[in-house]
Design an enzyme around this catalytic site. Sequence first.
Site, PDB file in Angstrom:
ATOM      1  N   ARG A 168      32.987 -67.486  34.444  1.00 22.70           N
ATOM      2  CA  ARG A 168      33.570 -68.817  34.510  1.00 22.70           C
ATOM      3  C   ARG A 168      34.799 -68.810  33.601  1.00 22.70           C
ATOM      4  O   ARG A 168      34.694 -68.472  32.422  1.00 22.70           O
ATOM      5  CB  ARG A 168      32.577 -69.867  34.003  1.00 22.70           C
ATOM      6  CG  ARG A 168      33.180 -71.234  34.020  1.00 22.70           C
ATOM      7  CD  ARG A 168      32.315 -72.235  33.319  1.00 22.70           C
ATOM      8  NE  ARG A 168      32.959 -73.540  33.424  1.00 22.70           N
ATOM      9  CZ  ARG A 168      32.698 -74.555  32.615  1.00 22.70           C
ATOM     10  NH1 ARG A 168      31.804 -74.429  31.662  1.00 22.70           N
ATOM     11  NH2 ARG A 168      33.328 -75.683  32.757  1.00 22.70           N
ATOM     12  N   ARG A 170      34.359 -87.850  24.239  1.00 25.11           N
ATOM     13  CA  ARG A 170      35.808 -87.921  24.528  1.00 25.11           C
ATOM     14  C   ARG A 170      36.182 -89.304  25.039  1.00 25.11           C
ATOM     15  O   ARG A 170      35.438 -89.899  25.819  1.00 25.11           O
ATOM     16  CB  ARG A 170      36.183 -86.883  25.589  1.00 25.11           C
ATOM     17  CG  ARG A 170      36.180 -85.467  25.066  1.00 25.11           C
ATOM     18  CD  ARG A 170      36.467 -84.472  26.177  1.00 25.11           C
ATOM     19  NE  ARG A 170      35.433 -83.472  26.232  1.00 25.11           N
ATOM     20  CZ  ARG A 170      35.153 -82.738  27.291  1.00 25.11           C
ATOM     21  NH1 ARG A 170      35.835 -82.881  28.408  1.00 25.11           N
ATOM     22  NH2 ARG A 170      34.194 -81.851  27.252  1.00 25.11           N
ATOM     23  N   HIS A 195      36.099 -78.980  36.161  1.00 19.78           N
ATOM     24  CA  HIS A 195      34.805 -79.106  36.870  1.00 19.78           C
ATOM     25  C   HIS A 195      34.966 -78.769  38.356  1.00 19.78           C
ATOM     26  O   HIS A 195      34.173 -79.213  39.189  1.00 19.78           O
ATOM     27  CB  HIS A 195      34.241 -80.543  36.805  1.00 19.78           C
ATOM     28  CG  HIS A 195      33.775 -80.975  35.446  1.00 19.78           C
ATOM     29  ND1 HIS A 195      33.913 -82.267  34.991  1.00 19.78           N
ATOM     30  CD2 HIS A 195      33.165 -80.293  34.452  1.00 19.78           C
ATOM     31  CE1 HIS A 195      33.404 -82.361  33.775  1.00 19.78           C
ATOM     32  NE2 HIS A 195      32.950 -81.176  33.414  1.00 19.78           N
ATOM     33  N   ASN A 246      29.083 -67.358  31.328  1.00 20.23           N
ATOM     34  CA  ASN A 246      29.862 -68.489  30.849  1.00 20.23           C
ATOM     35  C   ASN A 246      29.953 -68.331  29.332  1.00 20.23           C
ATOM     36  O   ASN A 246      29.012 -68.651  28.611  1.00 20.23           O
ATOM     37  CB  ASN A 246      29.131 -69.782  31.243  1.00 20.23           C
ATOM     38  CG  ASN A 246      29.923 -71.020  30.894  1.00 20.23           C
ATOM     39  OD1 ASN A 246      30.970 -70.941  30.239  1.00 20.23           O
ATOM     40  ND2 ASN A 246      29.429 -72.163  31.312  1.00 20.23           N
ATOM     41  N   GLU A 253      26.721 -74.790  39.247  1.00 20.83           N
ATOM     42  CA  GLU A 253      27.988 -74.084  39.061  1.00 20.83           C
ATOM     43  C   GLU A 253      27.773 -72.575  39.021  1.00 20.83           C
ATOM     44  O   GLU A 253      28.591 -71.816  39.531  1.00 20.83           O
ATOM     45  CB  GLU A 253      28.661 -74.570  37.775  1.00 20.83           C
ATOM     46  CG  GLU A 253      29.251 -75.964  37.934  1.00 20.83           C
ATOM     47  CD  GLU A 253      29.527 -76.664  36.615  1.00 20.83           C
ATOM     48  OE1 GLU A 253      28.562 -77.048  35.939  1.00 20.83           O
ATOM     49  OE2 GLU A 253      30.703 -76.834  36.269  1.00 20.83           O
TER      50      GLU A 253
END
Length: 400
Positions: free
Chosen positions: A93, A243, A182, A7, A386
């Site tokens: 990823r 955010r 996601h 990642n 993940e």
Amino acid sequence: MKVFVLNSGSSSIKFQLFLISERTVLASGIVEKIGEEKSQITYEIQAPKSIKNSFEEQIPDHKTGMNRIVELLTDSTLGVLKDKSDVDVVGHRVVHGGEDFKKPALIDDKVLNAIKENSALAPLHNPANIVGIEVAREVFGSAKQVAVFDTAFHHTIPQQAYLYALPYELYSSLKIRRYGFHGTSHQYVAEKAAEMMNRELSSVNLITVHLGNGGSITAIKNGKSVDTSMGMTPLEGLIMGTRSGDIDPAIPFYICNNSDTSIDEVDQILNKKSGLKGICRQNDMREILAACDRDDSQAQLAVDMYCYRIKKYLGSYMAILGRLDAIVFTAGIGEHSAPIRNHICQGLEHLGIAIDKNKNEALKSGCRELQTDNYEVKILLIPTNEELKIALETENLLKS
Ligand code: AMP
């Protein structure tokens, strides 16, 4: 088969090495602050020996970082890898696959170019993922490379849900639409949820709630994503650490027209200075909850707003799903914060949703059910993974 999952961020490389046939992690770690004066290398070897280490070193670029990881893993005293050719495949990823990628892809020049073409849609993420791919291709030479996309699971969202009510040409020419993110996490926990319920994934309706630093919620009908809260970018939807999530789209123009703020500064405000941080100056939910315990009213307001937004999405997704079998909580906050799960589920008894206080607060790890007995909708806590999902998808692609 040894699968190396990567990642890559703009200044970091996170990795996990799996012996995938046994579903075991051999080693994991992260190189952070690449390009800064002092970078940080942290790694953990799980097998054959258990070792943890963290140290500072100057890592000027991703290639040096990747070579350093390989050097550590091939250290003969550790015995993790004999040689870098011991790695069979690298699973990457990749954040944005746009409309091109509906499933994982074996990386060749054509695929890499298509990922590059999607960079405009994810300027903060895809360029870093691309650097990771280019460096891994160079460093690992013979190993196959696979891209697993955050957006892929959401390719089943129907047009009525993925289009914005903008001039249609903006979709045809600029590809402006909802993509969702996601996806690897939502898919992983959905599969686990079906397993926990002893049902086929294709027969279950779920709402998966991924609450980490970023947050998103997905409506899953008969095992497929039919709507999700993040949009063309990961800015839309839930209130997140920094955010804003959903706001009136007129607000950026109003800020620019009525203050000395540029459009780039508004971008910064919405991505980095809003959300929980914007309301109570902190974005770590542990600290915010501790502040609530000290009767900090601003922290309490942030928590109330955070949970209210999630509840609003739960209601709308229940409406589109018709029947709901389970709500799944996952990621940092979803997995670890009983007060947040409790707050979100309060007052939903009329919808068949009630959380059991003792089950919710029990200090147990792993997957478990949290709903009050005899309530229709299951409430599941499922730790996401993940990296494992990327490794499994990578293995699947190679087998097929
Ligand atoms: P993630 O992005 O999935 O790693 O989640 C990171 C977030 O999880 C952090 O911002 C923390 O606020 C939150 N988190 C982790 N552990 C806890 C906890 N025990 N209670 C509340 N929040 C937590």
